[in-house]
Design an enzyme around this catalytic site. Structure first.
Site, PDB file in Angstrom:
ATOM      1  N   GLY A  14       2.258   2.264  10.710  1.00  0.00           N
ATOM      2  CA  GLY A  14       3.171   3.396  10.550  1.00  0.00           C
ATOM      3  C   GLY A  14       3.911   3.793  11.813  1.00  0.00           C
ATOM      4  N   HIS A  57      -9.456   0.933   4.933  1.00  0.00           N
ATOM      5  CA  HIS A  57      -8.191   1.184   5.628  1.00  0.00           C
ATOM      6  C   HIS A  57      -8.444   2.136   6.805  1.00  0.00           C
ATOM      7  CE1 HIS A  57      -4.159   2.542   6.539  1.00  0.00           C
ATOM      8  NE2 HIS A  57      -3.738   1.430   5.949  1.00  0.00           N
ATOM      9  N   GLU A 110      -6.884   4.589   7.878  1.00  0.00           N
ATOM     10  CA  GLU A 110      -6.704   6.011   7.578  1.00  0.00           C
ATOM     11  C   GLU A 110      -7.955   6.595   6.928  1.00  0.00           C
ATOM     12  OE1 GLU A 110      -3.009   5.431   5.543  1.00  0.00           O
ATOM     13  OE2 GLU A 110      -2.083   4.973   7.474  1.00  0.00           O
ATOM     14  N   GLU A 152      -5.401  -5.100  10.586  1.00  0.00           N
ATOM     15  CA  GLU A 152      -4.379  -4.070  10.779  1.00  0.00           C
ATOM     16  C   GLU A 152      -4.660  -3.326  12.080  1.00  0.00           C
ATOM     17  OE1 GLU A 152      -2.375  -2.837   6.917  1.00  0.00           O
ATOM     18  OE2 GLU A 152      -4.201  -1.684   7.010  1.00  0.00           O
ATOM     19  N   SER A 164       3.366  -2.099  10.370  1.00  0.00           N
ATOM     20  CA  SER A 164       4.814  -2.119  10.600  1.00  0.00           C
ATOM     21  C   SER A 164       5.473  -3.440  10.225  1.00  0.00           C
ATOM     22  CB  SER A 164       5.132  -1.748  12.055  1.00  0.00           C
ATOM     23  OG  SER A 164       4.729  -0.414  12.311  1.00  0.00           O
ATOM     24  N   ASN A 209       0.856  -1.181   0.000  1.00  0.00           N
ATOM     25  CA  ASN A 209       0.000   0.000   0.000  1.00  0.00           C
ATOM     26  C   ASN A 209       0.897   1.237   0.000  1.00  0.00           C
ATOM     27  OD1 ASN A 209      -1.842   2.008   0.488  1.00  0.00           O
ATOM     28  ND2 ASN A 209      -2.438   1.286   2.534  1.00  0.00           N
ATOM     29  N   LYS A 234       0.068   4.243  -0.323  1.00  0.00           N
ATOM     30  CA  LYS A 234      -0.616   5.397   0.272  1.00  0.00           C
ATOM     31  C   LYS A 234      -0.421   6.642  -0.607  1.00  0.00           C
ATOM     32  CE  LYS A 234      -0.257   3.199   4.739  1.00  0.00           C
ATOM     33  NZ  LYS A 234      -0.210   3.317   6.199  1.00  0.00           N
TER      34      LYS A 234
HETATM   35  P1  PGA Z   1       2.774   0.297   7.646  1.00  0.00           P
HETATM   36  O1  PGA Z   1       1.304   0.486   7.030  1.00  0.00           O
HETATM   37  O2  PGA Z   1       3.332  -0.980   7.083  1.00  0.00           O
HETATM   38  O3  PGA Z   1       3.526   1.518   7.223  1.00  0.00           O
HETATM   39  O4  PGA Z   1       2.606   0.200   9.117  1.00  0.00           O
HETATM   40  C1  PGA Z   1       0.461  -0.626   6.838  1.00  0.00           C
HETATM   41  C2  PGA Z   1      -0.832  -0.175   6.233  1.00  0.00           C
HETATM   42  O5  PGA Z   1      -1.289   0.927   6.567  1.00  0.00           O
HETATM   43  O6  PGA Z   1      -1.426  -0.889   5.412  1.00  0.00           O
END
Ligand code: PGA
Length: 282
Positions: A199, A123, A125, A193, A239, A38, A40
């Site tokens: 993140g 997601h 976010e 997740e 992460s 992803n 983003k």
């Molecule tokens: P990250 O994000 O690997 O940077 O923690 C995962 C995601 O948001 O799908």
């Protein structure tokens, strides 16, 4: 093909029994390992070109599905230049319905028309920053599936929810909304997740992730039947890195990863795609 494992079920039973809830036999997945990248809202023309070159140089096991999700504006370039024998494409969002007067949106129909086979929906976010509720995510998922897309459907709890003991209630509510809308689960990949791991560099431990994945598979077995639960890919995100992916992938109910930050570095992402070990289909 792995069969139902009573031993693992009893491990799950003891971890949930402490919360006073009933636990039944859990089935582990029989489906192909799946890794999503992803990207983003990251990248520039220059960095996307570089990333595509790095990905094309990588070796991906045939028995693993790998899907990358660039920002919409770079999808055309990536589609033309990425080695699609190794990688499939995903969008990071789609509109809840068909084409129309929805400024700034992209519909599932447009994605299929353009040849994009996957979309990430729900997601955290988008849930937290764009106000997408469980019901909106579920409706988007069912619309995208009806339009012919595969959906990487994301769920997960915040740290407060985990610490306050409401994690399973939150996950149930996210799943209940999906179950109410989705009739055919064959093209759904479920991404667990935990919001606190996204993140942050704070990855869930293999045991923490396995506990939730086993719980989700058990939930699906109960609501959708063991045949669906057994085939459903439940992937972990938050992460994931080239150093923690191997241990996570050894967990019985982890069928792959959704990778954010580490998917922006080609070699690192390729290493993660190679973490399936014996779970990669021959
Ligand atoms: P990250 O994000 O690997 O940077 O923690 C995962 C995601 O948001 O799908």
């Amino acid at each position: 093909m792995q069969l139902c494992k009573v031993q693992r079920a009893s491990a799950a039973r003891s971890s949930r029994a402490s919360r006073g809830q009933r636990v039944e036999v859990v089935c582990s997945s029989t489906a192909k390992f799946f890794v999503g990248g992803n990207w983003k809202c990251n990248g520039s023309v220059a960095s996307v070109c570089k990333l595509v070159d790095e990905l094309n140089a990588g070796t991906i096991p045939r028995g693993v599905d790998v899907v990358v999700a660039p920002p919409f504006i770079y999808i055309d370039y990536v589609m033309q230049h990425l080695d699609r024998d190794k990688y499939q494409l995903s969008a990071q969002n789609a509109w809840i319905g068909a084409n129309g007067a929805f400024t700034g949106e992209v519909s599932a129909e447009q994605l299929t028309d353009f040849g994009v086979p996957w979309v990430i929906l729900g997601h955290s976010e988008r849930r937290s920053l764009c106000g997408e509720s469980n019901e909106v995510v579920a409706k988007k998922t069912s619309h995208a599936l009806a339009a012919g897309l595969g959906v990487i459907a994301c769920i997960g709890e915040t740290l407060d929810q985990r610490n306050s003991g409401s994690m399973f209630k939150i996950l149930d509510a996210q799943m209940d909304a999906l179950v109410a809308e989705v009739k055919d689960w064959t093209k759904v990949v479920l991404a667990y997740e935990p919001v606190w791991a996204i993140g942050t560099g704070v990855v869930a431990s293999p045991e923490q992730a396995q506990e939730v994945h086993a719980y989700l598979r058990q939930y699906c077995a109960k609501k959708l039947g063991t045949a669906v639960a057994d085939k459903l890919r439940i992937i972990y995100g938050g992460s994931v890195s080239d150093t923690n992916c191997k241990d996570l992938s050894k967990q019985e109910d982890i069928d792959g990863f959704l990778v954010g930050g580490a998917s922006l570095k080609g070699a690192t992402f390729v290493t993660i795609c190679n973490a399936a070990g014996p779970k990669a289909q021959p």
